[in-house]
Design an enzyme around this catalytic site. Structure first.
Site, PDB file in Angstrom:
ATOM      1  N   LYS A 258     -89.397 -11.397 -58.633  1.00  0.00           N
ATOM      2  CA  LYS A 258     -90.331 -11.773 -59.729  1.00  0.00           C
ATOM      3  C   LYS A 258     -89.488 -11.501 -60.579  1.00  0.00           C
ATOM      4  O   LYS A 258     -90.284 -11.664 -61.916  1.00  0.00           O
ATOM      5  CB  LYS A 258     -91.325 -12.438 -59.233  1.00  0.00           C
ATOM      6  CG  LYS A 258     -92.000 -13.211 -57.997  1.00  0.00           C
ATOM      7  CD  LYS A 258     -93.538 -13.217 -58.387  1.00  0.00           C
ATOM      8  CE  LYS A 258     -93.558 -14.614 -56.949  1.00  0.00           C
ATOM      9  NZ  LYS A 258     -93.020 -14.520 -55.420  1.00  0.00           N
TER      10      LYS A 258
HETATM   11  C1  PLP Z   1     -92.854 -15.209 -54.550  1.00  0.00           C
HETATM   12  C2  PLP Z   1     -92.122 -14.746 -53.682  1.00  0.00           C
HETATM   13  C3  PLP Z   1     -92.074 -15.385 -52.716  1.00  0.00           C
HETATM   14  C4  PLP Z   1     -91.883 -17.360 -52.471  1.00  0.00           C
HETATM   15  O1  PLP Z   1     -91.191 -17.812 -53.875  1.00  0.00           O
HETATM   16  P1  PLP Z   1     -91.515 -18.801 -54.715  1.00  0.00           P
HETATM   17  O2  PLP Z   1     -91.214 -19.218 -55.506  1.00  0.00           O
HETATM   18  O3  PLP Z   1     -93.577 -19.155 -54.914  1.00  0.00           O
HETATM   19  O4  PLP Z   1     -91.453 -20.267 -53.576  1.00  0.00           O
HETATM   20  C5  PLP Z   1     -91.193 -15.132 -51.299  1.00  0.00           C
HETATM   21  N1  PLP Z   1     -91.580 -14.041 -50.538  1.00  0.00           N
HETATM   22  C6  PLP Z   1     -91.335 -12.794 -51.699  1.00  0.00           C
HETATM   23  C7  PLP Z   1     -90.972 -11.602 -51.273  1.00  0.00           C
HETATM   24  C8  PLP Z   1     -91.724 -13.400 -53.122  1.00  0.00           C
HETATM   25  O5  PLP Z   1     -92.958 -12.486 -54.007  1.00  0.00           O
END
Ligand code: PLP
Length: 432
Positions: free
Chosen positions: A107
């Site tokens: 993210k």
């Molecule tokens: C946010 C997140 C996900 C899921 O990603 P999405 O884009 O919401 O599908 C998976 N793994 C981790 C570690 C995350 O932080």
């Protein structure tokens, strides 16, 4: 480039509006009017380009009409300033390590890009005091808070479910202070997300303060996530492994995988995607039955995937148009806690590679679904140390915490407590 809403009532929206508003007025998600195919020459030469060069080419296809080249280049290069290596785990299975950024999760990419693009637009509009509301199931909060930390004119409110995120995750957004406020909600991630959605729809609040979102629904967070799918392909091509590529994405709100599907639409030669779920397998069930039935999320050890009504499903539907078309490109998988743990243990014992609980869902789905002649990579979405106690109890070994994460743990926790009732949340914001 113009944007439209997945709910169909808003059209011809500018990038600037889509970024500043986050969510469309009809509560739909913004989609670009056009997904441009990248030229063959780009793919012919992709293995010779750096992550930043690849990212900039992809970024131009989406943002090139709306942001001056120098500015866009700066934003992309600042965002993509850490490596995203593709690491071999076993024959024909690779891990795309997205945890080498400042908060050790994928993210970071979207959050860093968005904070810079929003900063750019706010400056252009001559505005001050824009408020970003973000709901987090763990990693969004830290990535967004750190992406925006110290950005002038922007205050960030991070809403998170009390006691449902790991200690390390919590430290990363509750100890920052300055322009970051952490709101500890007595409820689930879905409750946090509902509070954010209600806030955007509330007339009084919107009169009182300028609000925008930084969840994966925002196009400025969502689209840049396509960059690293191209870079993964470039690395496979360099190894002579670029035929019959399958990509597996641990999915919660489905922003990450949707960005990959956009990449495919732009011409990226990935033959198939696997969306892997934990017990919150609404999408898996949809693939099997054609019916989308959201339900309350349940807590699992892959907590960033604990989403009961994935927002970006609307984008997948808009991109493909039908269940049949979706099934042609994407297959599903679903694992319970026991299976996730078993996979982590087995993987480290057999290969020496340490998975985090989310990446484990990705690795396992490839192991089960990869056909002879295919090459698979999964997205290792966060560093295993972010889930230290869970991971240690499963593998029976200590997990070292990387220096970037250790630094956060020295700070003091500062939060505002709130119930899951919107009236409480509203009352708090009206006093801000
Ligand atoms: C946010 C997140 C996900 C899921 O990603 P999405 O884009 O919401 O599908 C998976 N793994 C981790 C570690 C995350 O932080």
């Amino acid at each position: 480039m113009k944007y439209y809403s997945t709910n169909g009532k808003q059209k011809d929206v500018s990038l600037q509006t889509a970024v500043v508003k986050g969510l469309a007025e009809d509560k739909g998600l913004f989609m670009p009017d056009e997904i441009r195919t990248l030229p063959k020459s780009f793919f012919d030469n992709i293995e010779n380009l750096s992550l930043q060069e690849i990212s900039y080419e992809v970024a131009k296809a989406f943002f090139g009409d709306d942001v001056e080249p120098d500015e866009l280049k700066r934003i992309v290069y600042e965002t993509m300033s850490f490596d995203i290596p593709l690491v071999k785990v076993r024959d024909n299975i690779y891990s795309l390590e997205l945890f080498h950024g400042p908060t050790a999760a994928f993210k970071d990419v979207g959050a860093r890009f968005m904070s810079r693009l929003l900063g750019y637009f706010i400056k252009k509009q001559g505005e001050k005091n824009v408020n970003v509301l973000v709901a987090t199931s763990g990693d969004t909060g830290s990535a967004v808070a750190n992406g925006f930390l110290g950005v002038e004119g922007i205050h960030v409110y991070v809403l998170y479910p009390k006691n449902l995120v790991s200690k390390i995750q919590e430290c990363q957004f509750t100890t920052l202070g300055r322009n970051i406020t952490a709101v500890e909600v007595s409820g689930t991630f879905d409750d946090c997300q509902a509070l954010v959605k209600s806030a955007f729809m509330d007339a009084d609040l919107n009169k009182h303060m300028k609000l925008t979102s930084a969840n994966s629904i925002n196009v400025a967070r969502f689209l840049p996530q396509s960059f690293y799918y191209f870079y993964a392909y470039a690395q496979l091509k360099k190894m002579g492994k670029a035929e019959n590529v399958v990509c597996c994405v641990p999915s919660g709100n489905f922003g990450n995988i949707t960005a990959g599907l956009f990449g495919k639409r732009m011409g990226l030669p990935i033959s198939h995607f696997i969306a892997t779920n934990n017990k919150n397998d609404i999408f898996y069930q949809y693939l099997q039955t054609g019916e989308y039935n959201p339900r309350p999320s349940v807590a699992t050890i892959a907590n960033a995937m604990d989403v009961g009504d994935p927002s970006n499903f609307a984008r997948i539907l808009a991109l493909y148009g039908s269940h049949k078309a979706i099934c042609a490109d994407i297959s599903g998988a679903t694992y319970n806690n026991m299976q996730i743990g078993e996979t982590m243990k087995q993987c480290i014992d057999e290969t020496g590679y340490l998975l985090d609980p989310h990446g484990a869902c990705g690795y396992r789905a490839l192991e089960e679904q990869l056909k002879p002649g295919e090459v698979g990579f999964f997205l290792e979405t966060a560093h295993p140390a972010k889930f230290k106690s869970t991971v240690e109890s499963i593998i029976g070994k200590e997990v070292e915490i990387p220096a970037v994460l250790q630094a956060f743990m020295k700070g003091t926790k500062q939060t505002v407590e709130c119930s899951k009732n919107f009236e409480d949340f509203k009352a708090f914001l009206m006093k801000e």
